[in-house]
Design an enzyme around this catalytic site. Sequence first.
Site, PDB file in Angstrom:
ATOM      1  N   LYS A  22      33.256  48.097  41.862  1.00  0.00           N
ATOM      2  CA  LYS A  22      34.407  48.778  42.482  1.00  0.00           C
ATOM      3  C   LYS A  22      35.691  47.971  42.314  1.00  0.00           C
ATOM      4  CE  LYS A  22      35.034  48.303  47.117  1.00  0.00           C
ATOM      5  NZ  LYS A  22      36.398  47.836  47.452  1.00  0.00           N
ATOM      6  N   ASN A  23      35.610  46.680  42.608  1.00  0.00           N
ATOM      7  CA  ASN A  23      36.838  45.878  42.604  1.00  0.00           C
ATOM      8  C   ASN A  23      37.357  45.591  41.195  1.00  0.00           C
ATOM      9  OD1 ASN A  23      36.774  45.913  45.334  1.00  0.00           O
ATOM     10  ND2 ASN A  23      36.314  43.742  45.629  1.00  0.00           N
ATOM     11  N   CYS A 117      43.772  46.564  58.959  1.00  0.00           N
ATOM     12  CA  CYS A 117      42.460  47.182  58.861  1.00  0.00           C
ATOM     13  C   CYS A 117      41.508  46.360  59.704  1.00  0.00           C
ATOM     14  CB  CYS A 117      41.990  47.265  57.413  1.00  0.00           C
ATOM     15  SG  CYS A 117      41.686  45.679  56.692  1.00  0.00           S
ATOM     16  N   ARG A 122      46.208  42.022  56.760  1.00  0.00           N
ATOM     17  CA  ARG A 122      46.295  42.216  55.306  1.00  0.00           C
ATOM     18  C   ARG A 122      47.671  42.671  54.812  1.00  0.00           C
ATOM     19  NH1 ARG A 122      40.594  44.732  53.262  1.00  0.00           N
ATOM     20  NH2 ARG A 122      41.194  43.827  51.291  1.00  0.00           N
ATOM     21  N   PRO A 123      48.680  41.820  54.949  1.00  0.00           N
ATOM     22  CA  PRO A 123      50.010  42.183  54.462  1.00  0.00           C
ATOM     23  C   PRO A 123      50.069  42.222  52.934  1.00  0.00           C
ATOM     24  CG  PRO A 123      49.985  39.910  55.238  1.00  0.00           C
ATOM     25  CD  PRO A 123      48.621  40.473  55.519  1.00  0.00           C
ATOM     26  N   VAL A 124      51.187  42.733  52.397  1.00  0.00           N
ATOM     27  CA  VAL A 124      51.349  42.771  50.932  1.00  0.00           C
ATOM     28  C   VAL A 124      52.610  42.014  50.512  1.00  0.00           C
ATOM     29  CG1 VAL A 124      50.016  44.876  50.510  1.00  0.00           C
ATOM     30  CG2 VAL A 124      52.438  45.071  51.093  1.00  0.00           C
ATOM     31  N   ASP A 306      33.349  38.558  50.711  1.00  0.00           N
ATOM     32  CA  ASP A 306      32.615  39.825  50.665  1.00  0.00           C
ATOM     33  C   ASP A 306      31.100  39.647  50.778  1.00  0.00           C
ATOM     34  OD1 ASP A 306      34.941  41.243  50.516  1.00  0.00           O
ATOM     35  OD2 ASP A 306      34.806  41.732  48.387  1.00  0.00           O
ATOM     36  N   ARG A 398      32.035  53.797  50.491  1.00  0.00           N
ATOM     37  CA  ARG A 398      33.228  53.344  49.760  1.00  0.00           C
ATOM     38  C   ARG A 398      32.849  52.335  48.684  1.00  0.00           C
ATOM     39  NH1 ARG A 398      37.028  50.392  53.137  1.00  0.00           N
ATOM     40  NH2 ARG A 398      37.782  50.071  51.033  1.00  0.00           N
TER      41      ARG A 398
HETATM   42  C1  UD1 Z   1      40.425  41.798  47.440  1.00  0.00           C
HETATM   43  C2  UD1 Z   1      39.168  42.604  47.356  1.00  0.00           C
HETATM   44  C3  UD1 Z   1      38.347  42.440  48.633  1.00  0.00           C
HETATM   45  C4  UD1 Z   1      38.100  40.968  48.921  1.00  0.00           C
HETATM   46  C5  UD1 Z   1      39.403  40.184  48.891  1.00  0.00           C
HETATM   47  C6  UD1 Z   1      39.206  38.687  49.012  1.00  0.00           C
HETATM   48  C7  UD1 Z   1      39.775  44.444  45.907  1.00  0.00           C
HETATM   49  C8  UD1 Z   1      40.084  45.891  45.770  1.00  0.00           C
HETATM   50  N1  UD1 Z   1      39.523  44.001  47.137  1.00  0.00           N
HETATM   51  O1  UD1 Z   1      41.213  42.316  48.514  1.00  0.00           O
HETATM   52  O2  UD1 Z   1      37.085  43.110  48.449  1.00  0.00           O
HETATM   53  O3  UD1 Z   1      37.531  40.825  50.208  1.00  0.00           O
HETATM   54  O4  UD1 Z   1      40.112  40.432  47.665  1.00  0.00           O
HETATM   55  O5  UD1 Z   1      38.345  38.242  48.023  1.00  0.00           O
HETATM   56  O6  UD1 Z   1      39.711  43.724  44.922  1.00  0.00           O
HETATM   57  N2  UD1 Z   1      47.528  38.119  51.934  1.00  0.00           N
HETATM   58  C9  UD1 Z   1      48.806  37.950  52.446  1.00  0.00           C
HETATM   59  N3  UD1 Z   1      49.836  38.563  51.797  1.00  0.00           N
HETATM   60  C10 UD1 Z   1      49.649  39.312  50.675  1.00  0.00           C
HETATM   61  C11 UD1 Z   1      48.353  39.478  50.160  1.00  0.00           C
HETATM   62  C12 UD1 Z   1      47.292  38.856  50.813  1.00  0.00           C
HETATM   63  O7  UD1 Z   1      49.015  37.274  53.444  1.00  0.00           O
HETATM   64  O8  UD1 Z   1      50.625  39.840  50.125  1.00  0.00           O
HETATM   65  C13 UD1 Z   1      46.382  37.462  52.616  1.00  0.00           C
HETATM   66  C14 UD1 Z   1      45.376  38.481  53.177  1.00  0.00           C
HETATM   67  O9  UD1 Z   1      45.745  38.933  54.457  1.00  0.00           O
HETATM   68  C15 UD1 Z   1      44.088  37.673  53.171  1.00  0.00           C
HETATM   69  C16 UD1 Z   1      44.240  36.786  51.933  1.00  0.00           C
HETATM   70  O10 UD1 Z   1      45.633  36.764  51.643  1.00  0.00           O
HETATM   71  O11 UD1 Z   1      44.041  36.868  54.319  1.00  0.00           O
HETATM   72  C17 UD1 Z   1      43.487  37.255  50.708  1.00  0.00           C
HETATM   73  O12 UD1 Z   1      43.725  38.633  50.510  1.00  0.00           O
HETATM   74  P1  UD1 Z   1      43.686  39.331  49.073  1.00  0.00           P
HETATM   75  O13 UD1 Z   1      43.082  38.423  48.059  1.00  0.00           O
HETATM   76  O14 UD1 Z   1      45.022  39.896  48.774  1.00  0.00           O
HETATM   77  O15 UD1 Z   1      42.683  40.536  49.340  1.00  0.00           O
HETATM   78  P2  UD1 Z   1      42.749  41.935  48.633  1.00  0.00           P
HETATM   79  O16 UD1 Z   1      43.321  41.769  47.264  1.00  0.00           O
HETATM   80  O17 UD1 Z   1      43.356  42.947  49.548  1.00  0.00           O
END
Ligand code: UD1
Length: 419
Positions: A22-23, A117, A122-124, A306, A398
Amino acid sequence: MEKLLIKGGNTLNGEISCSGAKNAALPMIASTILNNEKVIFKNLPYLQDITTMFELLGSMGADISLDESMDFSISCNKLNDLEARYELVKTMRASILVLGPMVAKYGYAKIALPGGCAIGSRPVNFHLDALKELGASINLKNGYIEAKADKLIGADIVFEGVTVTGTENIMMAACLAEGITTLKNVAMEPEISDLADLLNKMGAKVQGAGTEMITIEGVKSLHSAIYSIPADRIEAGTYLVAAALTGGEIKINSIQPERLHIVIERLKLAGATINSDKNSISLSMKSKRPLPVDISTSPFPGFPTDMQAQFSVLNALADGNSVVQENVFENRFMHIQELNRMGCNISTQGNQASIIGVRQISGAQVMATDLRASASLILAGLVASGETIVDRIYHIDRGYERIEEKLSYLGADITRLPG
Ligand code: UD1
């Protein structure tokens, strides 16, 4: 709402194949936005998140079709609606993966801000900061991200924190930026290398994916490609833990064992005998109670977050005590309360779970809260005495393809109950 009914106590034995990851698939599907020509995917897993990504691209005007070999073709040459609406984004945070490709290709994207969630806020912000460094202007308004750019220009970017989808988003955007982009402090998960591999097959120039620095030389356009989605390492890891828990003997085919290196090492410490060859992993745990193994999650090549919930169950049944530390997400212990309702003895403080191994747990009606939490409840049900009913299994759909079929095939007593 559908539920899973599990009658615990059966040992898992046999051989199964791993499904597509999936990822890996989600960013690859998003990357087709960069391309005017058709991209064909083989081995896409049949999962709710994949359907959601298709729905998202479809709502923007992509043409998606399934041929007689069950391969999916995606053509994004007629996108006419550059918006990802909240109704879709709220069901799948990975929808943010369309941001980079849309801005790079069309100079515009309007995407609902993914909310928090179950496993954390989980910010971006890392995605947005990096996109700004490529020259995009970003506005946050009414719960939406609006990103604009006349053209993206290559830049040297150092991510403030390691992010998987953030690395993928910016890697995709940089493919059509003018000049050279370097990305540092990037995620090194195998799915990043898979995406780079597809992008390069489409004519992009990406180097260094899977290491600490990725270099991307922008190109003017991409061309068609055919790509087979690699196996899901987390799915494989989940079945290995299931077999270890039940004292079984299984072989998982169609998998790249090196991607599970640390998971295999920890399973060996738990007492499993593991043999792998190029495309398969065999595990044997003949009737031994697992040994406790301390776990501390971190980005790849560290122990995957995960797999944390699944290993928590293994430790909960172990002959001794252990500590599980969750360092990636701040709230990823939602499964613990449900596991304790089944008789596990786990206490949490902050990001640490202290686990006192118990010999036996008992079935109960439990509620799934997120994808991997659901998996851990199913694993617990496999070894609990009596019946376990796992509610809200849309979370499991999912990310795990035909889980009850695969587990039944291995000998589990598991049935899907209609909603
Ligand atoms: C991806 C995976 C998810 C996995 C995770 C960590 C996919 C679709 N999903 O999620 O299955 O659990 O990696 O291996 O590939 N963060 C920030 N700001 C940001 C982005 C992230 O603070 O802009 C923080 C998050 O809150 C978290 C950490 O960074 O604490 C890692 O998150 P991230 O690697 O971004 O997870 P995803 O890409 O959402």
